[in-house]
Write an enzyme that holds these catalytic residues in place. Structure first.
Site, short mmCIF file in Angstrom:
data_model
loop_
_atom_site.label_atom_id
_atom_site.label_comp_id
_atom_site.label_asym_id
_atom_site.label_seq_id
_atom_site.Cartn_x
_atom_site.Cartn_y
_atom_site.Cartn_z
N SER A 134 6.21 13.68 16.17
CA SER A 134 7.47 13.96 16.87
C SER A 134 8.09 12.64 17.30
CB SER A 134 7.18 14.81 18.10
OG SER A 134 8.31 14.84 18.95
N TYR A 147 3.34 16.27 26.04
CA TYR A 147 3.45 16.49 24.58
C TYR A 147 3.61 15.17 23.84
CZ TYR A 147 5.95 18.08 20.31
OH TYR A 147 6.38 18.30 19.02
N1 LIG Z 1 10.92 22.03 16.39
C1 LIG Z 1 11.18 20.75 16.64
O1 LIG Z 1 12.31 20.34 17.00
C2 LIG Z 1 10.08 19.72 16.43
C3 LIG Z 1 10.41 18.38 16.64
C4 LIG Z 1 9.42 17.42 16.47
C5 LIG Z 1 8.15 17.81 16.06
N2 LIG Z 1 7.86 19.13 15.86
C6 LIG Z 1 6.52 19.48 15.40
O2 LIG Z 1 6.64 20.25 14.22
C7 LIG Z 1 5.49 21.11 14.09
C8 LIG Z 1 5.95 22.53 13.83
O3 LIG Z 1 6.66 22.97 14.98
P1 LIG Z 1 7.68 24.18 14.94
O4 LIG Z 1 8.86 23.76 15.72
O5 LIG Z 1 7.82 24.66 13.53
O6 LIG Z 1 6.88 25.25 15.82
P2 LIG Z 1 6.98 26.84 15.91
O7 LIG Z 1 8.16 27.37 15.15
O8 LIG Z 1 6.85 27.20 17.34
O9 LIG Z 1 5.68 27.32 15.09
C9 LIG Z 1 4.41 26.95 15.54
C10 LIG Z 1 3.37 27.59 14.61
O10 LIG Z 1 2.08 27.17 15.02
C11 LIG Z 1 1.29 28.31 15.37
N3 LIG Z 1 0.38 27.89 16.44
C12 LIG Z 1 0.72 27.46 17.67
N4 LIG Z 1 -0.39 27.16 18.37
C13 LIG Z 1 -1.44 27.41 17.55
C14 LIG Z 1 -2.84 27.30 17.69
N5 LIG Z 1 -3.40 26.88 18.84
N6 LIG Z 1 -3.63 27.65 16.64
C15 LIG Z 1 -3.10 28.07 15.48
N7 LIG Z 1 -1.76 28.20 15.29
C16 LIG Z 1 -0.96 27.88 16.32
C17 LIG Z 1 2.30 29.38 15.73
O11 LIG Z 1 1.83 30.71 15.60
P3 LIG Z 1 1.09 31.48 16.84
O12 LIG Z 1 1.97 31.29 18.04
O13 LIG Z 1 0.94 32.89 16.38
O14 LIG Z 1 -0.22 30.78 16.96
C18 LIG Z 1 3.37 29.09 14.67
O15 LIG Z 1 2.96 29.60 13.42
C19 LIG Z 1 4.69 20.92 15.36
O16 LIG Z 1 3.64 20.00 15.14
C20 LIG Z 1 5.70 20.33 16.33
O17 LIG Z 1 5.08 19.58 17.33
C21 LIG Z 1 8.81 20.08 16.05
#
Ligand SMILES: NC(=O)c1ccc[n+]([C@@H]2O[C@H](COP(=O)([O-])OP(=O)(O)OC[C@H]3O[C@@H](n4cnc5c(N)ncnc54)[C@H](OP(=O)(O)O)[C@@H]3O)[C@@H](O)[C@H]2O)c1
Length: 230
Positions: A134, A147
Site C-alpha cells: 500500500s 495498517y
Molecule cells: N482498496 C484499496 O484502496 C487498497 C489500497 C492499497 C492497498 N490495498 C491492498 O490490496 C489488497 C486487497 O484489498 P481490497 O481492497 O481488494 O480488499 P477487500 O475488497 O476488502 O477484500 C479483502 C479480501 O480478503 C479476505 N480476507 C480478509 N481478511 C482475511 C483473513 N484474515 N483471512 C483470509 N481472507 C481474508 C476478504 O474476505 P473475508 O472478509 O470473507 O475474509 C476478501 O476476500 C490488500 O492487501 C489491501 O491492503 C488496497
C-alpha cells in the site's frame, strides 16, 4: 498448467486477480474467511480449489499447503488478504495494541507463515511471490500508522526475502486506491465512487507475472506505463 494461491479472493483485488488468472488457464487455490462469498466469487471458474478460512489460523494455512501439495506444486503466491484495523483509524497515541497485533498478524505474520510453508514448492518452480502492499507503507498519513507500519514491515520482508532467495521473484505490489470494501472501511461515510475498480490493477499484476522484472517494490500505476525501451 501453472498453479497460483491467492489469499482473500472473494472480493476486491483478490477476486479480480483470480478471475483473470483463471481465464488464462491457471489452476487456482483461493481463500477468504466467508465460505459462501468465496464460492459465489469463484462460481463458473474452472479448476479452482476454494479453501475457506482465516490466514491467521495455522490450521487453515496447513489446509492451504495441503491443497498446494494436492495440486502438485506452486508457481505463484499472492498474499492479498488484509486487515485495515479499526474504522475510523485511530491516531497512534490512541491505537489499541490488541487491534494492532491483529493487524500485524494478518498483514505481516500470516504472509510470512505462508511463504515459509510454501517455500519448497515455490523454489522448485522458480516461482513468484506477490505481497500486496500500500502507499500507506511509505507515506506518513495521519491515522494510517497501524495498517501502514504493517505494510512497511511486509515491504521489508519482501525486500530481504528477495536478497535471500535469488531463485524466486519477490514483489511488493502497491495497487493504489481501489473502490473496495477495505477502502470504504478506511473512509467511512465518504463517497469513494471516484476510485478505480480493482480490475484496473490486474494488468500490473499480470505484467509482473509475465515479464518477471527484478524482485522489488512496484507501484501498479508505474507498471501500467509502457516498458522503457533499452
Ligand atoms: N482498496 C484499496 O484502496 C487498497 C489500497 C492499497 C492497498 N490495498 C491492498 O490490496 C489488497 C486487497 O484489498 P481490497 O481492497 O481488494 O480488499 P477487500 O475488497 O476488502 O477484500 C479483502 C479480501 O480478503 C479476505 N480476507 C480478509 N481478511 C482475511 C483473513 N484474515 N483471512 C483470509 N481472507 C481474508 C476478504 O474476505 P473475508 O472478509 O470473507 O475474509 C476478501 O476476500 C490488500 O492487501 C489491501 O491492503 C488496497
Amino acid at each position: 498448467m501453472p498453479i497460483a494461491l491467492i489469499t482473500g479472493a472473494s472480493r476486491g483485488l483478490g477476486r479480480a486477480a483470480a478471475r483473470a488468472l483463471a481465464q488464462r488457464g491457471w489452476s487456482l487455490i483461493v481463500d477468504a474467511r466467508r465460505a459462501d462469498d468465496l464460492a459465489d466469487a469463484m462460481r463458473g471458474l474452472a479448476d479452482v480449489a476454494a479453501v475457506p478460512g482465516d490466514v491467521t489460523d495455522p490450521g487453515h494455512r496447513a489446509g492451504l499447503a495441503a491443497a498446494v501439495a494436492g495440486a502438485g506444486g506452486l508457481d505463484l503466491l499472492v498474499n492479498n488478504a488484509s486487515r485495515l484495523g479499526p474504522s475510523p483509524q485511530p491516531l497512534l497515541r490512541d491505537y489499541p495494541l490488541d487491534e494492532l497485533a491483529r493487524v500485524y498478524d494478518t498483514n505481516v505474520l500470516a504472509p510470512l507463515a505462508l511463504i515459509q510453508l510454501l517455500a519448497a514448492p515455490l523454489t522448485a518452480a522458480a516461482g513468484t511471490i506477490v505481497n500486496v502492499s500500500s502507499d500507506a507503507a511509505v507515506e506518513a498519513y495521519p491515522g494510517w500508522g497501524g495498517y501502514g507500519s504493517a505494510k512497511a514491515a511486509l515491504d521489508q520482508l519482501t525486500a530481504v526475502l528477495a536478497a535471500e532467495e535469488p531463485s524466486l521473484r519477490c514483489y511488493a505490489l502497491d495497487p493504489g486506491d481501489m473502490r473496495t470494501d477495505l477502502h470504504q472501511q478506511a473512509f467511512p461515510g465518504e463517497d469513494i465512487s471516484d476510485r478505480p475498480e480493482p480490475e484496473t490493477v490486474v494488468p500490473a499484476l499480470l505484467r509482473l507475472i509475465d515479464e518477471r522484472p527484478p524482485s522489488g517494490r512496484y507501484r501498479a500505476s508505474d507498471l501500467a506505463m509502457p516498458a522503457v525501451a533499452s
